[in-house]
Design a protein around this motif. Structure first.
Motif, mmCIF file in Angstrom:
data_model
loop_
_atom_site.group_PDB
_atom_site.id
_atom_site.type_symbol
_atom_site.label_atom_id
_atom_site.label_comp_id
_atom_site.label_asym_id
_atom_site.label_seq_id
_atom_site.Cartn_x
_atom_site.Cartn_y
_atom_site.Cartn_z
ATOM 1 N N PHE A 142 0.835 -1.210 0.000
ATOM 2 C CA PHE A 142 0.000 0.000 0.000
ATOM 3 C C PHE A 142 0.868 1.258 0.000
ATOM 4 O O PHE A 142 0.649 2.183 -0.789
ATOM 5 N N ILE A 143 1.874 1.311 0.875
ATOM 6 C CA ILE A 143 2.737 2.488 0.962
ATOM 7 C C ILE A 143 3.513 2.683 -0.344
ATOM 8 O O ILE A 143 3.641 3.801 -0.845
ATOM 9 N N THR A 144 4.020 1.594 -0.920
ATOM 10 C CA THR A 144 4.763 1.682 -2.178
ATOM 11 C C THR A 144 3.877 2.223 -3.296
ATOM 12 O O THR A 144 4.263 3.144 -4.029
ATOM 13 N N THR A 145 2.685 1.677 -3.435
ATOM 14 C CA THR A 145 1.745 2.144 -4.463
ATOM 15 C C THR A 145 1.376 3.599 -4.228
ATOM 16 O O THR A 145 1.333 4.405 -5.165
ATOM 17 N N PHE A 146 1.118 3.958 -2.980
ATOM 18 C CA PHE A 146 0.778 5.332 -2.600
ATOM 19 C C PHE A 146 1.892 6.291 -3.027
ATOM 20 O O PHE A 146 1.632 7.305 -3.680
ATOM 21 N N CYS A 147 3.139 5.970 -2.697
ATOM 22 C CA CYS A 147 4.262 6.861 -3.011
ATOM 23 C C CYS A 147 4.519 6.949 -4.509
ATOM 24 O O CYS A 147 4.781 8.035 -5.034
ATOM 25 N N LYS A 148 4.448 5.830 -5.197
ATOM 26 C CA LYS A 148 4.699 5.850 -6.641
ATOM 27 C C LYS A 148 3.635 6.661 -7.382
ATOM 28 O O LYS A 148 3.919 7.283 -8.401
ATOM 29 N N LYS A 149 2.424 6.658 -6.856
ATOM 30 C CA LYS A 149 1.351 7.437 -7.463
ATOM 31 C C LYS A 149 1.606 8.942 -7.301
ATOM 32 O O LYS A 149 1.222 9.734 -8.158
ATOM 33 N N LEU A 150 2.276 9.327 -6.233
ATOM 34 C CA LEU A 150 2.451 10.743 -5.915
ATOM 35 C C LEU A 150 3.783 11.329 -6.365
ATOM 36 O O LEU A 150 3.975 12.537 -6.303
ATOM 37 N N THR A 151 4.712 10.488 -6.791
ATOM 38 C CA THR A 151 6.038 10.980 -7.172
ATOM 39 C C THR A 151 6.384 10.506 -8.578
ATOM 40 O O THR A 151 5.758 9.597 -9.111
ATOM 41 N N LYS A 152 7.405 11.096 -9.126
ATOM 42 C CA LYS A 152 7.925 10.653 -10.419
ATOM 43 C C LYS A 152 8.970 9.570 -10.229
ATOM 44 O O LYS A 152 9.504 9.038 -11.181
ATOM 45 N N ASN A 153 9.265 9.272 -8.973
ATOM 46 C CA ASN A 153 10.300 8.319 -8.637
ATOM 47 C C ASN A 153 9.729 6.906 -8.642
ATOM 48 O O ASN A 153 8.748 6.619 -7.974
ATOM 49 N N ASN A 154 10.336 6.020 -9.397
ATOM 50 C CA ASN A 154 9.876 4.627 -9.438
ATOM 51 C C ASN A 154 10.451 3.785 -8.320
ATOM 52 O O ASN A 154 10.007 2.668 -8.102
ATOM 53 N N ASP A 155 11.463 4.288 -7.626
ATOM 54 C CA ASP A 155 12.110 3.525 -6.572
ATOM 55 C C ASP A 155 11.578 3.940 -5.206
ATOM 56 O O ASP A 155 11.732 5.094 -4.798
ATOM 57 N N THR A 156 10.962 3.003 -4.517
ATOM 58 C CA THR A 156 10.424 3.247 -3.185
ATOM 59 C C THR A 156 10.865 2.104 -2.287
ATOM 60 O O THR A 156 10.704 0.938 -2.642
ATOM 61 N N THR A 157 11.413 2.445 -1.136
ATOM 62 C CA THR A 157 11.861 1.455 -0.169
ATOM 63 C C THR A 157 11.115 1.652 1.136
ATOM 64 O O THR A 157 11.064 2.765 1.661
ATOM 65 N N VAL A 158 10.539 0.568 1.647
ATOM 66 C CA VAL A 158 9.850 0.584 2.936
ATOM 67 C C VAL A 158 10.634 -0.321 3.873
ATOM 68 O O VAL A 158 10.908 -1.474 3.546
ATOM 69 N N ILE A 159 11.017 0.217 5.030
ATOM 70 C CA ILE A 159 11.788 -0.540 6.013
ATOM 71 C C ILE A 159 10.997 -0.567 7.318
ATOM 72 O O ILE A 159 10.599 0.483 7.831
ATOM 73 N N PHE A 160 10.782 -1.771 7.841
ATOM 74 C CA PHE A 160 10.032 -1.937 9.083
ATOM 75 C C PHE A 160 10.993 -2.095 10.262
ATOM 76 O O PHE A 160 11.992 -2.818 10.167
ATOM 77 N N TYR A 161 10.673 -1.426 11.342
ATOM 78 C CA TYR A 161 11.410 -1.523 12.593
ATOM 79 C C TYR A 161 10.434 -1.997 13.669
ATOM 80 O O TYR A 161 9.596 -1.218 14.128
ATOM 81 N N PRO A 162 10.516 -3.272 14.038
ATOM 82 C CA PRO A 162 9.579 -3.785 15.037
ATOM 83 C C PRO A 162 9.897 -3.250 16.429
ATOM 84 O O PRO A 162 11.063 -3.197 16.837
ATOM 85 N N LEU A 163 8.872 -2.844 17.128
ATOM 86 C CA LEU A 163 9.005 -2.350 18.493
ATOM 87 C C LEU A 163 8.522 -3.418 19.465
ATOM 88 O O LEU A 163 7.659 -4.229 19.130
ATOM 89 N N GLU A 164 9.068 -3.405 20.655
ATOM 90 C CA GLU A 164 8.631 -4.310 21.712
ATOM 91 C C GLU A 164 8.012 -3.474 22.825
ATOM 92 O O GLU A 164 8.548 -2.425 23.185
ATOM 93 N N GLY A 165 6.908 -3.964 23.349
ATOM 94 C CA GLY A 165 6.174 -3.225 24.373
ATOM 95 C C GLY A 165 7.001 -2.827 25.574
ATOM 96 O O GLY A 165 6.849 -1.728 26.098
ATOM 97 N N ASN A 166 7.897 -3.705 26.017
ATOM 98 C CA ASN A 166 8.694 -3.383 27.196
ATOM 99 C C ASN A 166 9.766 -2.336 26.908
ATOM 100 O O ASN A 166 10.381 -1.810 27.834
ATOM 101 N N ASN A 167 9.993 -1.994 25.636
ATOM 102 C CA ASN A 167 10.945 -0.950 25.253
ATOM 103 C C ASN A 167 10.264 0.325 24.771
ATOM 104 O O ASN A 167 10.946 1.272 24.375
ATOM 105 N N TYR A 168 8.942 0.348 24.783
ATOM 106 C CA TYR A 168 8.191 1.492 24.266
ATOM 107 C C TYR A 168 7.408 2.107 25.426
ATOM 108 O O TYR A 168 6.522 1.474 26.000
ATOM 109 N N TYR A 169 7.747 3.331 25.760
ATOM 110 C CA TYR A 169 7.123 4.019 26.875
ATOM 111 C C TYR A 169 6.275 5.176 26.361
ATOM 112 O O TYR A 169 6.754 5.997 25.581
ATOM 113 N N ASP A 170 5.052 5.230 26.801
ATOM 114 C CA ASP A 170 4.143 6.326 26.478
ATOM 115 C C ASP A 170 3.801 7.013 27.785
ATOM 116 O O ASP A 170 3.187 6.405 28.673
#
Length: 109
Positions: free
Chosen positions: A76-104
């Motif tokens: 979805f993010i790749t399609t979204f970005c390619k639709k809005l830019t002239k750039n054909n190269d889109t990279t999505v990188i996921f960073y998983p979070l752990e609850g015991n390391n995430y403080y709100d």
């Protein structure tokens, strides 16, 4: 959560289409739209002594939701970005979070 950080896309375009982005992601992830944050970073790519066009990069920090949802979100993010830019190269990188390391507000998940 998720936190999305965009580089290599014009800020005004991202602002204009941010509702569309969140609408699409909430339908995939099935979470409240207020959980999302979008950040834009001004970026210049440099190669061989010149500023050059570069990739669109999106970093996604989130609590893991499994490979199937991750694949859908990346597509979805790749399609979204390619639709809005002239750039054909889109990279999505996921960073998983752990609850015991995430403080709100001082409390972890």
């Amino acid at each position: 959560m998720p936190h999305l950080k965009f580089k290599g896309i014009e800020k005004e375009i991202l602002i204009k289409h941010s509702k569309e982005l969140i609408d699409g992601l909430t339908s995939i992830i099935q979470c409240d739209r207020t959980w999302f944050t979008i950040e834009h970073t001004e970026t210049e790519y440099i190669f061989d002594g010149a500023i050059v066009p570069g990739y669109t990069f999106i970093d996604v920090a989130w609590f893991d939701r499994g490979q199937e949802i991750k694949d859908l979100v990346a597509d979805f993010i790749t399609t979204f970005c390619k639709k809005l830019t002239k750039n054909n190269d889109t990279t999505v990188i996921f960073y998983p979070l752990e609850g015991n390391n995430y403080y709100d507000n001082g409390t972890h998940f």
